[in-house]
Design an enzyme around this catalytic site. Structure first.
Site, short mmCIF file in Angstrom:
data_model
loop_
_atom_site.label_atom_id
_atom_site.label_comp_id
_atom_site.label_asym_id
_atom_site.label_seq_id
_atom_site.Cartn_x
_atom_site.Cartn_y
_atom_site.Cartn_z
N PHE A 188 0.86 -1.18 0.00
CA PHE A 188 0.00 0.00 0.00
C PHE A 188 0.89 1.24 0.00
CE2 PHE A 188 -2.48 3.48 1.71
CZ PHE A 188 -3.61 3.39 0.93
N ASP B 69 9.19 2.38 1.92
CA ASP B 69 8.03 3.12 2.41
C ASP B 69 7.86 2.76 3.88
OD1 ASP B 69 5.50 3.89 3.22
OD2 ASP B 69 4.53 3.41 1.31
N LYS C 299 2.55 9.43 8.56
CA LYS C 299 1.71 9.07 9.71
C LYS C 299 2.13 9.64 11.09
CE LYS C 299 -1.10 5.60 7.72
NZ LYS C 299 -0.72 4.88 6.51
#
Ligand SMILES: *Cc1c(COP(=O)(O)O)cnc(C)c1O
Length: 399
Positions: A138, A223, A252
């Site tokens: 993702f 990532d 995040k």
């Protein structure tokens, strides 16, 4: 307003891009949150890995308040002091040399994709643009990062996708080796896949990928938007594996809840970007970066990473124990406080039963329970969560 009336208004006015629970969270403190009906929950969703410091960490709150009263925004035409300080903190605590700031994870990955393409074009020619990513990955919802995301369900309805991406199964080195060709410029992956169902890289896999990239002159992009910043029990997940990327993305948890994204790169790679090559109006703004400086300092100085490592192990053992009690729990996976349990049964019903009993958890793909507790969580709170989970599993799986 109470939960019901907020939800009713939301249905009327907010675009329906999310399947939402009929509760509205209005207040938080540490690992606990309260909804609009004043019901208390233990929050093991943690804003989907954003609230690593828990809710309203005092240092982050103070930094936001102070910075808001001094300077909220100015253009990147000028130096921004907290942005410079954040870049220094990230560079000095990682294997990367330069930082670019934006406002979200997808934007950080967009920046990484652009940098990889530009670097490869300059070094090796215009035909080197393809990026190999992983199935179950993702990377975001913008068109390029959506294309980078190796999950068909996110692509549906949005074709034509961005050219220049190719997928291979995660943890399958021969498949990656076979996929590399004269167009490949980079390999991009999450050291621990999050949204895809919580799958950590196998020991040895990342080392092999690193060697392949070195041998073929490819960039390695990690990532770490979900797995980075202490969540796996290391400041960065790559440290767990002892393999350094050429480019790394963060978002995040970086600013303790304030929107931010960052793309870090090794000096030589970073130098492919010159003035005008990439930009973001809000990227690295004073408010977000002041919050991030406070958040990173708290992360580094309050024993939270160690907490994620130790209590992550404790929580993992508790979940393994539950999987012995409930044979329909098939596998417990993850690192630190990024944990998942594969369940042969309705994960959504377990999530709902936990919610009812005051524990917020999340499920992915309908069959994996995902746990993202804040790094400030205590052993007692983990015990409470395990008790609620046991009761909920009993209710849903045994009846
Ligand atoms: C959440 C996430 C993203 C996307 O971040 P946004 O801020 O939602 O754009 C990208 N990569 C990973 C691994 C993520 O978990």
């Amino acid at each position: 307003m109470d939960n019901t009336s907020i939800a009713a208004r939301g249905e009327k006015y907010v675009m329906r891009t999310y399947g939402r629970y009929p509760i509205a969270l209005v207040r938080g403190e540490g690992a606990r949150v309260w909804d609009a009906d004043n019901k208390e929950y233990l929050d093991f969703v943690g804003g989907l890995a954003v609230n690593a410091l828990g809710h309203c960490h005092s240092r982050v709150v103070a930094a936001i308040q102070e910075q808001a009263a001094r300077l909220i925004h100015c253009s990147n035409l000028y130096w921004i002091e907290p942005q410079v300080e954040l870049a220094r903190l990230l560079v000095e605590n990682s294997a990367l040399d330069k930082a670019f700031f934006c406002n979200s994870g997808a934007e950080a990955n967009e920046a990484a994709i652009k940098l990889a393409r530009k670097y490869a074009r300059e070094q090796r020619g215009a035909d080197r643009y393809e990026i190999i990513t992983m199935y179950r990955s993702f990377h975001g919802r913008t068109l390029a990062t959506l294309t980078a995301t190796g999950q068909e369900k996110f692509h549906r309805g949005f074709h034509p996708l961005m050219p220049g991406f190719k997928y291979v199964p995660f943890n399958d080195f021969p498949a990656l080796q076979a996929a590399v060709d004269e167009r490949t410029c980079a390999v991009m992956l999450e050291p621990v896949q999050g949204e895809g169902g919580v799958f950590p890289a196998d020991e040895g896999y990342l080392q092999a990928v690193r060697s392949l990239c070195d041998e073929k002159g490819l960039l390695l992009i990690f990532d770490e938007i979900q797995c980075g910043l202490g969540r796996t029990g290391y400041l960065f997940a790559y440290q767990h594996y002892g393999v350094e990327p050429d480019i790394m993305t963060l978002a995040k948890a970086l600013a303790g809840g304030v929107p931010i994204g960052a793309m870090l790169a090794k000096e030589q790679v970073a130098s492919a970007f010159g003035p005008g090559d990439h930009a973001s109006t809000f990227g690295g703004n004073p408010l977000a970066t002041a919050a991030a400086v406070a958040a990173v300092k708290a992360l580094l100085s309050e024993g939270l990473i160690e907490n994620a490592r130790k209590l992550g192990q404790y929580f993992y053992q508790g979940l393994v124990q539950l999987s012995r009690e409930f044979p329909r729990l098939k596998e417990v996976r993850g690192r630190g406080f990024l944990l998942g349990v594969e369940i042969d049964g309705p994960a959504d019903e377990v999530v709902a039963a936990c919610q009812e009993r005051g524990l917020l958890i999340n499920s992915v793909h309908g069959h994996v329970l995902r746990f993202l507790p804040p790094l400030v969580v205590s052993r007692e709170q983990i015990d409470i969560a395990l008790d609620i989970l046991r009761e909920s599993l009993q209710l849903v799986l045994v009846k």
